[in-house]
Scaffold this motif. Structure first.
Motif, short mmCIF file in Angstrom:
data_model
loop_
_atom_site.label_atom_id
_atom_site.label_comp_id
_atom_site.label_asym_id
_atom_site.label_seq_id
_atom_site.Cartn_x
_atom_site.Cartn_y
_atom_site.Cartn_z
N LEU A 8 13.81 0.61 -9.24
CA LEU A 8 14.50 -0.13 -8.18
C LEU A 8 13.71 -1.38 -7.77
CD1 LEU A 8 15.46 3.05 -6.13
CD2 LEU A 8 17.07 1.59 -7.36
N ARG A 9 12.93 -1.92 -8.72
CA ARG A 9 12.13 -3.10 -8.39
C ARG A 9 13.00 -4.34 -8.23
NH1 ARG A 9 8.16 -3.14 -13.23
NH2 ARG A 9 10.12 -2.47 -14.16
N SER A 10 14.00 -4.46 -9.10
CA SER A 10 14.86 -5.65 -9.05
C SER A 10 16.11 -5.40 -9.87
CB SER A 10 14.12 -6.85 -9.64
OG SER A 10 14.99 -7.97 -9.70
N GLU A 293 1.78 -1.23 0.13
CA GLU A 293 1.22 -1.15 -1.22
C GLU A 293 0.99 0.31 -1.63
OE1 GLU A 293 0.87 -3.58 -3.23
OE2 GLU A 293 0.95 -5.36 -1.96
N GLU A 294 0.56 1.11 -0.65
CA GLU A 294 0.33 2.53 -0.97
C GLU A 294 1.66 3.26 -1.19
OE1 GLU A 294 -2.09 2.37 2.51
OE2 GLU A 294 -2.59 0.80 1.07
N VAL A 295 2.67 2.83 -0.45
CA VAL A 295 3.99 3.43 -0.66
C VAL A 295 4.46 3.14 -2.08
CG1 VAL A 295 6.43 3.35 0.01
CG2 VAL A 295 4.65 3.33 1.78
N ALA A 308 6.55 -4.35 -3.07
CA ALA A 308 6.13 -4.77 -1.73
C ALA A 308 6.10 -6.30 -1.75
CB ALA A 308 4.77 -4.19 -1.38
N PRO A 309 7.21 -6.95 -1.39
CA PRO A 309 7.25 -8.42 -1.51
C PRO A 309 6.41 -9.14 -0.46
CG PRO A 309 9.30 -7.60 -0.57
CD PRO A 309 8.49 -6.39 -0.94
N GLY A 310 5.94 -8.41 0.53
CA GLY A 310 5.07 -9.01 1.54
C GLY A 310 4.31 -7.89 2.21
N ARG A 315 10.53 -3.15 -0.72
CA ARG A 315 11.84 -3.63 -1.16
C ARG A 315 12.41 -2.71 -2.23
NH1 ARG A 315 13.46 -9.11 -4.47
NH2 ARG A 315 12.89 -7.81 -6.25
N ILE A 316 13.68 -2.40 -2.06
CA ILE A 316 14.41 -1.53 -2.98
C ILE A 316 15.65 -2.31 -3.41
CG2 ILE A 316 15.57 0.71 -3.19
CD1 ILE A 316 14.06 1.37 -0.43
N VAL A 317 15.91 -2.39 -4.71
CA VAL A 317 17.08 -3.14 -5.19
C VAL A 317 17.90 -2.26 -6.13
CG1 VAL A 317 17.90 -5.24 -6.32
CG2 VAL A 317 15.73 -5.28 -5.06
N THR A 318 19.17 -2.10 -5.83
CA THR A 318 20.04 -1.28 -6.69
C THR A 318 20.73 -2.16 -7.73
OG1 THR A 318 21.85 -1.51 -5.10
CG2 THR A 318 20.45 0.44 -4.89
#
Ligand SMILES: *Cc1c(COP(=O)(O)O)cnc(C)c1O
Length: 363
Positions: A8-10, A293-295, A308-310, A315-318
């Protein structure tokens, strides 16, 4: 039991489906630099029609589409105004300045979106000693803000403002498809009535392996082709790639509603678990989480890939490569890491946990 990775990164991670590969394999092709590739032409004509523009240009990437557009509209030494978190600033290697000599002035949008109020004071007419604003650049949907949708009324109001000021509008519509899916607004309304140039990505939610298309007026086409060539984006038998885009328009546009439903499901489950989920509109879900970052690392260990974009944001992308069951599993993993009963979070507990992971890796 092997655990399947849920990526689910992008929405760029999609792979061409077998049917898409078949369409690519049988595509009619020619040399597109001679204007002789019928499949590229078919894709360009189709998109020009869909968005109501006089011309379209198939290019290798969204970055290239944006950069050609900006250079069509703005001369070196002139200025664009855009949101402070725009893709053209954050992720395009400084290209407006580097290749276009274009000065950028930023305004902070509301969840990435710039309305007339925000823009009005920012536009400068320019004269002998003042840099003039030549164009406004908007992003539909706004990626870094979490896939937020420009309301059509806002786009129309901005267009009226820029018409009065005599300047242009570029829309980075990499995910305009998602705006269309979320609102039901016809694609054409998001096109020529509100923009001089529009870039659209085939390789995001539509699931093609490569390609973007720049839409503009017919009179801009020769210069757009020349700029593309100068940037190294002239392609030859690119109908093989354009065929994937045509296939995607036929088969992957309507199904994007599934991606939005899956994002809504993830948002709801994470909210139920006590996570700080931002409003979700399309296929992007942003969660405020200390120790993001740890998540990301913790989820990856359980086969769920997010980014983690910031700082402090997950961030989760379907997309079409991830179904409902996979989203449920991802929600469970992420809820355990970010929810009220979490096993990790910010601060020293997270650091301790990260240390344990490192040690277990060594072991
Ligand atoms: C992905 C994206 C682009 C272009 O990306 P490429 O990787 O060059 O295709 C441009 N704008 C936005 C908002 C995007 O999300």
């Amino acid at each position: 039991m092997t655990m399947e990775t849920v990526d689910l990164r992008s929405d760029t991670v999609t792979r061409p489906t077998p049917a898409m590969r078949r369409a690519m394999a049988v595509a009619e092709v020619g040399d597109d630099l001679f204007g002789e590739d019928p499949t590229v032409r078919a894709l360009e004509d189709r998109l020009a029609g869909l968005f109501g523009f006089g011309a379209a240009l198939f290019v290798p990437s969204g970055v290239m589409a944006n950069q050609i557009a900006l250079r069509l509209l703005v001369a070196p030494g002139q200025e664009i105004v855009c949101d402070a978190d725009a893709h053209i600033l954050a992720h395009e290697e400084g290209s407006p300045a580097r290749y276009g000599g274009i000065q950028t002035r930023t305004v902070r949008g509301e969840r990435g979106l710039l309305g007339v109020e925000a823009l009005e004071g920012a536009l400068r007419p320019g004269n002998a000693y003042t840099v003039g604003t030549r164009a406004v650049a908007l992003e539909q949907t706004h990626t870094r803000a979490g896939g937020t949708v420009y309301p059509l009324e806002t786009l129309r109001a901005v267009r009226r403002l820029t018409d009065r000021a005599g300047i242009s509008v570029h829309i980075d519509g990499a995910r305009v498809w998602n705006a269309h899916t979320a609102t039901g607004t016809p694609l054409r309304e998001y096109g020529s009535p509100v923009a001089d140039t529009l870039s659209v990505c085939l390789s995001k939610g539509l699931g093609a392996p490569v390609g973007s298309v720049l839409l503009t007026a017919a009179e801009h086409l020769p210069r757009a082709r020349s700029l593309r060539h100068g940037l190294g984006g002239g392609m030859r038998q690119s109908g093989i790639l354009a065929a994937a885009g045509l296939h995607a328009l036929d088969h992957h546009l309507e199904r994007m509603a599934d991606d939005h439903a899956h994002a809504a499901l993830l948002a709801a489950e994470l909210r139920d678990a006590g996570c700080a989920v931002r409003p979700q509109e399309t296929n992007v879900v942003l969660v405020d989480a200390p120790g993001a970052e740890e998540v990301v690392a913790g989820a990856a260990r359980e086969g769920v890939l997010v980014t983690a974009p910031g700082p402090g944001v997950v961030r989760i992308v379907t997309h079409l490569g991830v179904g409902r069951q996979a989203c449920r599993r991802a929600a469970g993993v992420l809820a355990a890491l970010m929810g009220e009963g979490r096993r990790t979070g910010g601060g020293s507990a997270a650091a301790e946990r990260a240390q344990q992971w490192k040690e277990s890796e060594v072991a």
